[in-house]
Scaffold this active site. Structure first.
Site, PDB file in Angstrom:
ATOM      1  N   GLU A 129      -0.063  -2.029  -7.027  1.00 50.95           N
ATOM      2  CA  GLU A 129      -0.972  -1.058  -7.619  1.00 50.95           C
ATOM      3  C   GLU A 129      -0.188   0.227  -7.876  1.00 50.95           C
ATOM      4  O   GLU A 129      -0.143   0.740  -8.983  1.00 50.95           O
ATOM      5  CB  GLU A 129      -2.098  -0.836  -6.616  1.00 50.95           C
ATOM      6  CG  GLU A 129      -3.198   0.077  -7.022  1.00 50.95           C
ATOM      7  CD  GLU A 129      -4.234   0.154  -5.909  1.00 50.95           C
ATOM      8  OE1 GLU A 129      -5.007  -0.804  -5.759  1.00 50.95           O
ATOM      9  OE2 GLU A 129      -4.265   1.163  -5.179  1.00 50.95           O
ATOM     10  N   GLY A 185       0.830  -1.202   0.000  1.00 55.71           N
ATOM     11  CA  GLY A 185       0.000   0.000   0.000  1.00 55.71           C
ATOM     12  C   GLY A 185       0.860   1.246   0.000  1.00 55.71           C
ATOM     13  O   GLY A 185       2.091   1.180   0.043  1.00 55.71           O
TER      14      GLY A 185
END
Lengths: 505, 505
Positions: free
Chosen positions: A291, A266
């Protein structure tokens, strides 16, 4: 602009489409659905949203705004301030927009980031009327070369009735070749996503667009807004150390190789501390399948720890933004951006066996995780891709400091005030107190481990709740519902989750 | 047994392995991990668990029991009664076992059914010491032909140190050819699951086993225990009608074709009512891509509504069990069972765009779903495959009667007492009052729709909670945490969720 346009617009069919941002903004009608590029402050159009916001100060209209993820001051903030956003999908992280969402002035759908493209295909909210996409160039073959994120841009371009391209003439030309654009067909008509290693190139370097659909091209010289630099502090360093210890113990036990498994992390201070800590670790040849790629990834490539990193967007501090053009050349065989539907796809995450770690806002004694809401009511940012990864990962880790708000809040509570990730999806929780490995444990044994990594000053009251729940109610997941939110209500009434008994003791 | 053994054991290497159930049971040691076949009462070994339970009445030992899903009276119940189960994974549905779990006498890990095979690979709880698999036959090539379920049997056989096969000589020989056994490699080493239509055959007809690993073969003549027949009543029929109306409206809107999309349905009375209702519907050529195939599927194949049905197990009433041998011959090109890791796999569910409908225990005003726990504490059965489907489906539907316990319980509440499916994963809720289509709606608009399908007598107090939460607290997801479980605490104190004001009105 003083620059040779044909360097950026290399296909003649597009050359006569250049318009001002104001003109493009004038095409937008009340109630339209806009799909904008941009993810974690990178790759969003800048001139267009500013022009649209200016128009919004004069005129009464509202739009529904889809993006990849969070946009920055020129987009989310200016549009929120102008009061022109009716509905925001699927993620935001801007203080002004958040404030308006929590006041009920902007509707917000907080969505798994891999799901948004499917919702666009299904036209859940109707058609996308305009896609507005920041680009580094339009190629000879009519491909849009995205900038620092891919996000949902490919599906927006495919499905939108009209496309507006905002060419950013300051974008490094080395963005060309960084991207791997692969768009799935409709459900029921598609094949597998043929990724078997993070580095497998499966698509094209840009987004194919029909020139007919491109209604206008805007020119911009506004750079991306750098993200804050998250320097480790003592606490984030402790969390990072515990997480690295956990990885080391898995390697020692033979459960993971020294290359670990493809890693998703994250965004934020703990993630950055972990990446920093890895630079001097035993791990090597790690693949990143994530991501967002932060500063630390470049450092780990330099250190030979990371061999390849795939994601959907950058989130870089000023230092890295300043050297980006150079870095992109240097790392071009080691970095790749795909659409978020692919970077976050359950199929690929599960196939590769990604290790996932993300930040929690609060965790309950059975391992349920709240990633989004303060006191169960006010949204912070959104679930983002955490659920895409958490559900499908080989090992699902959430990290959090055990305290918040100068100790007034224990992030480990009897019952989380909002659940984004259920006990079924959560393997390991890490705080600065240590890590709780919940794998293979039933709820009551999970609670024992989780109470041990709460802050010492909150352990007695967590233990008291748990023992009372076991004693008076029992069951698979012992709870006393009338006290389940007692930490939260105490906070509201007395400004701290710490109960009176403990305070006076 | 009076039967020709070579008909069931067609490979010589296995013929001398026949032992009594008692002998096989004697091999099990305290603390061992057993992986048993069986799913929704079908395909479980019977002689072995009875023998093991008998041994358990004399000796002090406990085992950890993995299965596909719920086992019946001869397995889960007898072992629970004998007190020989330490830990149960990943699903159960037996009243005796449930009682012991809720008393804390048996540990239970309630797991997504597609995840269990991954946990076995990772040896989260250590190695499987014995796999005990019911079979219809062992083929010439040394394949185990499963009976009425596949479940986790293939991964148990692959990973177990020892295998015990329980040949059921009453099993229809037509089970041979029904199964499609495909086992994935380790994460990071595997390819895609090559299913593009529910009917694609990707594997083999049986489970390959190394004869060396087979320590014993038990013979059994005990048939499967039929499931209760769920006849529709007025209420389940109303729910079914609303769901069929929803499907019809999707077809009318052009969002779905008349063949809908591959359909997954949970087990139980509402699911059966829906399947019954479909028999006289406009839908045709439907593919079923589900976990459990119930009676209704046969009827829909007869009616030409369903063209193919894939799952991992049967759950059949006595009537269908009685005609099973005949039916298997008749429907053999239209039915297929795969391992639950494949039947429930996110990759395939999302690729096909399955429509999923499952039963909820309670739903909150924002669309979070509790599938497992009564009053947040006592487990009912388990999450089963509902999460595998809900997260990845094209449309995710949960059904429930709006009332339970003769009206003392509203199944729509301010805050669910346990969350298995978060708002991010839930599209449509159906009660006998109607359906709430939550797609494309932010939380506060979801609440409006959900309150409308609560039972009329609970709507005022749901509305009052919602209005007070919006007014006093606000935020993205308005809640008053001190009253969030007020329905549940009222039930506990006064025997009904109905608040006093409404009662006296």
């Amino acid at each position: 602009m003083g620059k040779d346009l044909s360097q950026f617009i290399r296909n003649e069919a597009f050359l006569d489409k250049v318009v001002s941002a104001e003109e493009a903004a004038s095409w937008i009608e009340d109630g339209m659905n806009l799909g904008m590029s941009g993810f974690t402050l990178f790759g969003e159009p800048k001139e267009f949203p500013i022009a649209l916001s200016k128009r919004g100060e004069q005129e009464d209209f509202k739009i529904n705004l889809y993006t990849g993820a969070s946009l920055g001051p020129t987009a989310d903030q200016s549009m929120a301030e102008a009061g022109i956003v009716n509905l925001r999908v699927p993620y935001q992280g801007n203080a002004v927009m958040r404030g308006k969402i929590n006041k009920g002035e902007i509707y917000y759908i907080d969505q798994h980031l891999s799901h948004t493209a499917e919702e666009v295909r299904k036209e859940t909210l109707g058609k996308i009327n305009y896609a507005i996409i920041e680009a580094a160039a339009i190629t000879e073959d009519g491909y849009i070369i995205p900038t620092g994120s891919v996000g949902n841009s490919p599906i927006f371009v495919e499905k939108a009735e009209n496309v507006i391209i905002e060419i950013n003439t300051t974008a490094p030309s080395a963005y060309e070749g960084l991207h791997d654009i692969y768009v799935q067909k409709e459900q029921g008509e598609r094949r597998e996503i043929p990724i078997y290693n993070a580095s497998d190139r499966i698509g094209e370097i840009g987004i194919k667009v029909d020139a007919e659909k491109v209604k206008g091209i805007i020119l911009s010289e506004q750079p991306d807004v750098p993200s804050p630099l998250f320097e480790p502090n003592e606490e984030t360093q402790q969390i990072a150390n515990h997480l690295l210890d956990f990885f080391a113990s898995e390697v020692a036990a033979g459960s993971l190789p020294q290359s670990l498994a493809p890693l998703q992390s994250g965004v934020g201070s703990v993630a950055n501390a972990v990446l920093n800590g890895m630079a001097s670790s035993q791990f090597k040849d790690i693949e990143v399948f994530s991501e967002v790629l932060q500063d630390g990834v470049f450092d780990l490539i330099d250190a030979g720890i990371v061999k390849f990193a795939a994601g959907t967007a950058f989130s870089l501090s000023k230092k890295r933004v300043d050297s980006l053009a150079e870095d992109l050349e240097k790392y071009k065989d080691k970095i790749m951006f795909r659409p978020q539907e692919i970077s976050n796809n359950p199929e690929v995450i599960r196939r590769l066996g990604v290790i996932s770690f993300n930040t929690a806002i609060e965790v309950d004694i059975y391992g349920n995780v709240n990633s989004t809401h303060i006191n169960g009511t006010k949204i912070m940012n959104g679930i983002g891709g955490s659920g895409d990864f958490a559900r499908n990962a080989r090992i699902t880790i959430f990290v959090t400091s055990s305290l918040a708000k100068d100790g007034a809040i224990s992030t480990i509570v009897p019952f989380v005030s909002h659940i984004d990730h259920t006990e079924h999806d959560v393997d390991v929780i890490v705080t600065e107190q240590g890590y709780a490995d919940l794998r293979g444990l039933p709820p009551v044994k999970r609670a024992e481990k989780l109470i041990e990594i709460a802050h010492p000053k909150y352990r007695p009251q967590l233990r008291a709740y748990f023992e009372e729940a076991k004693e008076k109610v029992g069951g698979q997941t012992p709870h006393i519902l009338e006290k389940a939110f007692s930490f939260h209500t105490n906070l509201k009434e007395k400004g701290t989750m710490l109960m009176e008994e403990e305070v006076t003791n």
